[in-house]
Design an enzyme around this catalytic site. Structure first.
Site, PDB file in Angstrom:
ATOM      1  N   MET A   1       0.845  -1.186   0.000  1.00 16.06           N
ATOM      2  CA  MET A   1       0.000   0.000   0.000  1.00 16.06           C
ATOM      3  C   MET A   1       0.878   1.233   0.000  1.00 16.06           C
ATOM      4  O   MET A   1       2.009   1.199   0.492  1.00 16.06           O
ATOM      5  CB  MET A   1      -0.904   0.015   1.219  1.00 16.06           C
ATOM      6  CG  MET A   1      -1.945   1.128   1.188  1.00 16.06           C
ATOM      7  SD  MET A   1      -2.569   1.481   2.825  1.00 16.06           S
ATOM      8  CE  MET A   1      -1.138   2.266   3.552  1.00 16.06           C
ATOM      9  N   CYS A   2       0.349   2.325  -0.530  1.00 19.36           N
ATOM     10  CA  CYS A   2       1.146   3.535  -0.675  1.00 19.36           C
ATOM     11  C   CYS A   2       0.274   4.767  -0.492  1.00 19.36           C
ATOM     12  O   CYS A   2      -0.945   4.697  -0.490  1.00 19.36           O
ATOM     13  CB  CYS A   2       1.798   3.586  -2.051  1.00 19.36           C
ATOM     14  SG  CYS A   2       2.741   2.113  -2.473  1.00 19.36           S
TER      15      CYS A   2
END
Length: 573
Positions: A1-2
């Site tokens: 995730m970012c």
């Protein structure tokens, strides 16, 4: 995730304030990266600048894939990727998904025409299964693509600056939050920058946006989210959902297949000093209800036995309930948090899991939130959930915010309340949520109402509507809230293949409102899941009633002394 941010502008300001930069880093603490591209406007002689920012929470592959992903340093195409591609074109992704998508987006034929490039890129994006939000700049065609997955499981916001010379995309809103909007998940979006002629033109960047449908062909009325057709078949006169129903075994198998990529091969998180002897990589958002307890039980079957599993249970001090209990001795408990409905069911299901799954290191983390602490974080929560801004949004967001923080009283061997339990925090960076089960299996009271009003025909229409609007609801809000703590929430019930299987099931094999009574005394709502829970050795969880998170944790209208506020009322800032 970012955390991702992109700005297309004729100015020299990237739009990334120190506060927004920190918010993105909170989402992705393992890496911070930036890229920039400059394009000449075709007629005005001005320049159009493209700024890309990504932060990374590394959960896939054997290394930290640094973002933004560039075709070549300082030149070529750029991808900002926030998501988990579990499958591309039906094929499982085993390594780092962002790197594989970046590679897949580049056509093998470097001489392909603009139209052929667009077709290739859209086909790749349409073939991705999993939650995501992204921004992709095709340097050859000077076109920017952006969007969210068709179920809307990741956040992406958009904002046009005053003067119309700037367009920003971000996982989270900058402060002040005014002007940010949720990017719709009902398609893929693109901007052909070759058609932009400068700030003096009457055409703005927002005017150049083109929508591309998820499906390339015309969809039938029963098609849901371009995933599959909803089974609208009505049941035969005599039917009953039971342990012998043929779909029940398949249901369990399909849910296990959905769980596997979400709980296996999760990298070991950074060491947390509060739990040095426990390897915990997965935690469950745990009300003790049917859906989350099934996920915890299946996680036990899949996760290596030497890893612990955390069950995060949140309860709030709601002054309205405290005052009510003070007036009625029969309502008083030893602890204000222990009387919360989700705490009661949570402890019951925790005990049931310990009995059913011996040998597993289960840890029940009781997150207790005093009213003053909730109010101290109120402004931060409101900025995270924007553009959502109702009392119901705030109530749900408070519960998810403190649950995702994952800090509380820790119970391992003691299932009952203790006056001085050890404190601790989960080290897990992956959170499992049971969201989606109610929409798919008929768990809301409105499904019972629909059946009573118009029988199975009415129930089918209500369920179909619920599934169709999943992508337009609140998953982006929930992503912004929980990712703030550097954790990723995963939804096994919302896996595309699992959704496809579920919507293809006859409605009477999911819930059974026509046969309200059952020999095993199991409720008709979500009866298929209740029967599955019974088979998994969870008889208590199989019989628990549905309770919304804001009522189970007691965040509902927490600031109201009377509780008479409407959930749709706008929150005062």
């Amino acid at each position: 995730m970012c955390g991702i941010h992109a700005c297309i502008t004729a100015a020299t300001d990237s739009g990334l304030s120190p506060e927004l930069k920190q918010s993105l880093i909170n989402r992705g603490p393992d890496h911070f990266g930036q890229a920039e591209r400059v394009l000449p406007c075709t007629e005005s002689g001005a320049q159009l600048r493209l700024y890309f920012t990504s932060t990374v929470l590394a959960l896939r592959g054997d290394h930290v894939a640094k973002q933004p992903l560039e075709e070549a340093p300082g030149t070529g195409s750029v991808l900002c990727w926030n998501g988990e591609a579990w499958r591309i074109d039906g094929r499982a992704v085993s390594g780092n998904d962002g790197e594989e998508i970046s590679s897949s987006l580049r056509p093998s034929d470097t001489t392909a025409s603009g139209e052929d490039r667009e077709t290739h890129i859209l086909n790749v994006l349409r073939s991705i299964q999993g939650p995501f939000g992204f921004v992709y700049y095709d340097a050859v065609a000077h076109r920017v693509y952006y969007g969210r997955d068709r179920l809307g499981r990741r956040s992406l916001l958009i904002k046009s600056a005053s003067g119309h010379d700037s367009l920003a995309l971000s996982s989270i809103a900058s402060v002040p939050t005014t002007g940010w909007e949720e990017v719709s998940s009902d398609g893929i979006w693109s901007i052909d920058l070759r058609t932009y002629h400068g700030v003096s033109d009457d055409v703005t960047l927002r005017d150049l946006v083109t929508k591309h449908a998820w499906s390339q062909s015309e969809e039938s009325e029963d098609m849901v989210l371009s995933i599959g057709c909803f089974n609208s078949e009505l049941p035969p006169p005599e039917h009953a959902l039971s342990f012998d129903s043929p779909s029940l075994e398949t249901l369990g198998q399909k849910l296990v297949e959905s769980m596997k990529p979400r709980v296996l091969n999760v990298p070991e998180p950074p060491k947390v000093t509060t739990t040095p002897d426990i390897d915990v990589r997965i935690a469950v958002l745990f009300s003790g209800g049917l859906d989350c307890t099934i996920l915890a039980r299946l996680a036990h079957d899949l996760v290596p036995i030497d890893q612990g599993l955390d069950l995060i249970n949140v309860a709030f001090e709601n002054p309205r309930h405290v005052a009510l209990e003070a007036k009625n001795a029969s309502l008083r408990s030893s602890d204000v948090y222990e009387s919360c409905p989700d705490r009661i069911t949570g402890r019951k299901s925790f005990a049931e899991l310990q009995t059913t799954c011996p040998g597993r290191q289960w840890r029940f983390i009781a997150v207790n939130v005093p009213f003053q602490e909730a109010m101290a974080h109120r402004s931060k929560v409101l900025s995270l959930i924007y553009p959502h801004d109702t009392e119901m949004d705030l109530s749900i967001a408070l519960a998810l915010y403190f649950a995702a923080r994952g800090t509380g009283d820790c119970y391992v061997n003691h299932m009952e309340w203790q006056s001085w339990p050890p404190k601790g925090a989960t080290s897990a960076r992956v959170l499992l949520s049971g969201l989606g089960a109610d929409e798919l299996f008929g768990g809301y009271s409105r499904h019972d109402v629909a059946f009573k009003r118009a029988g199975y025909k009415g129930l089918v229409e209500e369920l179909k509507l619920d599934v169709k609007r999943i992508g337009q609801r609140n998953l982006g809000r929930d992503d912004r809230i929980m990712a703030h703590w550097g954790r990723e929430v995963r939804f096994p019930f919302l896996d595309e293949q699992f959704v496809h299987f579920t919507i293809s099931m006859p409605v009477w094999e999911k819930c059974d409102f026509q046969n309200a009574s059952h020999p095993a005394v199991i409720d008709p709502a979500k009866r298929a899941l209740r029967l599955l829970a019974e088979q998994l050795g969870l008889p208590i969880a199989a019989r628990l009633k549905k309770k919304a998170i804001q009522f189970g944790s007691r965040t509902a209208k927490i600031e109201s002394s009377t509780g008479r506020l409407r959930g749709t009322a706008q929150v005062s800032t």
